[in-house]
Motif scaffolding. Structure first.
Motif, PDB file in Angstrom:
ATOM      1  N   ARG A  27      -1.221   3.318  -6.888  1.00  0.00           N
ATOM      2  CA  ARG A  27      -1.125   3.813  -5.512  1.00  0.00           C
ATOM      3  C   ARG A  27      -2.154   3.204  -4.592  1.00  0.00           C
ATOM      4  O   ARG A  27      -2.027   3.296  -3.379  1.00  0.00           O
ATOM      5  CB  ARG A  27      -1.278   5.331  -5.523  1.00  0.00           C
ATOM      6  CG  ARG A  27      -0.130   6.075  -6.206  1.00  0.00           C
ATOM      7  CD  ARG A  27      -0.399   7.548  -6.250  1.00  0.00           C
ATOM      8  NE  ARG A  27      -1.509   7.869  -7.131  1.00  0.00           N
ATOM      9  CZ  ARG A  27      -1.993   9.086  -7.287  1.00  0.00           C
ATOM     10  NH1 ARG A  27      -1.504  10.089  -6.592  1.00  0.00           N
ATOM     11  NH2 ARG A  27      -2.996   9.304  -8.119  1.00  0.00           N
ATOM     12  N   SER A  30      -2.527  -1.033  -1.736  1.00  0.00           N
ATOM     13  CA  SER A  30      -2.618  -1.398  -0.329  1.00  0.00           C
ATOM     14  C   SER A  30      -4.043  -1.439   0.188  1.00  0.00           C
ATOM     15  O   SER A  30      -4.292  -1.929   1.278  1.00  0.00           O
ATOM     16  CB  SER A  30      -1.781  -0.437   0.521  1.00  0.00           C
ATOM     17  OG  SER A  30      -2.281   0.876   0.403  1.00  0.00           O
ATOM     18  N   SER A  54      -5.102  -5.592   4.577  1.00  0.00           N
ATOM     19  CA  SER A  54      -4.134  -5.435   5.661  1.00  0.00           C
ATOM     20  C   SER A  54      -3.242  -6.651   5.838  1.00  0.00           C
ATOM     21  O   SER A  54      -2.239  -6.590   6.549  1.00  0.00           O
ATOM     22  CB  SER A  54      -4.871  -5.175   6.972  1.00  0.00           C
ATOM     23  OG  SER A  54      -5.687  -6.286   7.282  1.00  0.00           O
ATOM     24  N   ARG A  72       1.473 -10.821   1.533  1.00  0.00           N
ATOM     25  CA  ARG A  72       1.638  -9.580   0.784  1.00  0.00           C
ATOM     26  C   ARG A  72       2.599  -8.646   1.507  1.00  0.00           C
ATOM     27  O   ARG A  72       2.758  -8.723   2.720  1.00  0.00           O
ATOM     28  CB  ARG A  72       0.294  -8.887   0.558  1.00  0.00           C
ATOM     29  CG  ARG A  72      -0.359  -8.337   1.790  1.00  0.00           C
ATOM     30  CD  ARG A  72      -1.794  -7.889   1.502  1.00  0.00           C
ATOM     31  NE  ARG A  72      -1.845  -6.790   0.546  1.00  0.00           N
ATOM     32  CZ  ARG A  72      -2.956  -6.429  -0.101  1.00  0.00           C
ATOM     33  NH1 ARG A  72      -4.086  -7.113   0.098  1.00  0.00           N
ATOM     34  NH2 ARG A  72      -2.941  -5.397  -0.938  1.00  0.00           N
ATOM     35  N   ASP A  73       3.204  -7.765   0.726  1.00  0.00           N
ATOM     36  CA  ASP A  73       4.076  -6.730   1.252  1.00  0.00           C
ATOM     37  C   ASP A  73       3.598  -5.420   0.630  1.00  0.00           C
ATOM     38  O   ASP A  73       3.939  -5.110  -0.522  1.00  0.00           O
ATOM     39  CB  ASP A  73       5.532  -7.026   0.891  1.00  0.00           C
ATOM     40  CG  ASP A  73       6.501  -6.037   1.521  1.00  0.00           C
ATOM     41  OD1 ASP A  73       6.080  -4.919   1.842  1.00  0.00           O
ATOM     42  OD2 ASP A  73       7.672  -6.396   1.672  1.00  0.00           O
ATOM     43  N   ASN A  74       2.800  -4.653   1.371  1.00  0.00           N
ATOM     44  CA  ASN A  74       2.224  -3.432   0.814  1.00  0.00           C
ATOM     45  C   ASN A  74       3.287  -2.373   0.535  1.00  0.00           C
ATOM     46  O   ASN A  74       3.103  -1.527  -0.334  1.00  0.00           O
ATOM     47  CB  ASN A  74       1.143  -2.891   1.738  1.00  0.00           C
ATOM     48  CG  ASN A  74      -0.132  -3.713   1.664  1.00  0.00           C
ATOM     49  OD1 ASN A  74      -0.346  -4.492   0.736  1.00  0.00           O
ATOM     50  ND2 ASN A  74      -0.978  -3.551   2.672  1.00  0.00           N
ATOM     51  N   ALA A  75       4.374  -2.401   1.262  1.00  0.00           N
ATOM     52  CA  ALA A  75       5.439  -1.432   1.020  1.00  0.00           C
ATOM     53  C   ALA A  75       6.108  -1.664  -0.331  1.00  0.00           C
ATOM     54  O   ALA A  75       6.620  -0.714  -0.941  1.00  0.00           O
ATOM     55  CB  ALA A  75       6.480  -1.509   2.132  1.00  0.00           C
ATOM     56  N   LYS A  76       6.085  -2.902  -0.796  1.00  0.00           N
ATOM     57  CA  LYS A  76       6.715  -3.257  -2.076  1.00  0.00           C
ATOM     58  C   LYS A  76       5.686  -3.504  -3.173  1.00  0.00           C
ATOM     59  O   LYS A  76       6.065  -3.840  -4.295  1.00  0.00           O
ATOM     60  CB  LYS A  76       7.583  -4.505  -1.908  1.00  0.00           C
ATOM     61  CG  LYS A  76       8.753  -4.317  -0.976  1.00  0.00           C
ATOM     62  CD  LYS A  76       9.584  -5.583  -0.887  1.00  0.00           C
ATOM     63  CE  LYS A  76      10.785  -5.386   0.028  1.00  0.00           C
ATOM     64  NZ  LYS A  76      11.599  -6.631   0.126  1.00  0.00           N
ATOM     65  N   ASN A  77       4.413  -3.366  -2.865  1.00  0.00           N
ATOM     66  CA  ASN A  77       3.351  -3.648  -3.843  1.00  0.00           C
ATOM     67  C   ASN A  77       3.474  -5.069  -4.403  1.00  0.00           C
ATOM     68  O   ASN A  77       3.403  -5.289  -5.611  1.00  0.00           O
ATOM     69  CB  ASN A  77       3.365  -2.634  -4.987  1.00  0.00           C
ATOM     70  CG  ASN A  77       2.637  -1.351  -4.635  1.00  0.00           C
ATOM     71  OD1 ASN A  77       2.405  -1.064  -3.462  1.00  0.00           O
ATOM     72  ND2 ASN A  77       2.294  -0.556  -5.626  1.00  0.00           N
TER      73      ASN A  77
END
Length: 124
Positions: A27, A30, A54, A72-77
């Protein structure tokens, strides 16, 4: 705790492109600085690229600047490394790494979490 799994390596001719992916669990992903390192046979592991939590700032080794792009794509880890204009000297095992920012982007010791690596081979 963060677990990292790389994919996307392979064999490509010089001048070609590859896109590496790093899937992260946990978790807190991000909030982590993420990076790519590489290690060629008989050589030490070296910094390739890093991206802030970020995604607003990125850092590159001089040897890959202008050819590689980290994102990076924090929504998709997920973390990615787009590699263009590949050269035989880019041949190495590529590792994804992550850590809470501790003042350094460039050093192996700055990163607490590592993937198992993915092989990239560039033929001439």
């Amino acid at each position: 705790q963060v677990q990292l799994v790389e994919s996307g390596g392979g064999l490509v001719q010089a001048g070609g492109s590859l896109r590496l992916s790093c899937a992260a669990s946990g978790r807190t992903f991000s909030t982590y600085t993420m990076a790519w390192f590489r290690q060629a046979p008989g050589k030490e592991r070296e910094f390739v690229a890093a991206i802030t939590w970020s995604g607003t700032s990125t850092y590159y080794a001089d040897s890959v600047k202008g050819r590689f792009t980290i994102s990076r794509d924090n929504a998709k880890n997920m973390v990615y490394l787009q590699m263009n204009s590949l050269k035989p000297e880019d041949t190495a095992v590529y590792y994804c790494a992550g850590a809470r920012y501790n003042g350094s982007y460039y050093y192996v010791g700055a990163y607490a979490y590592w993937g198992q690596g993915t092989q990239v081979t560039v033929s001439s």
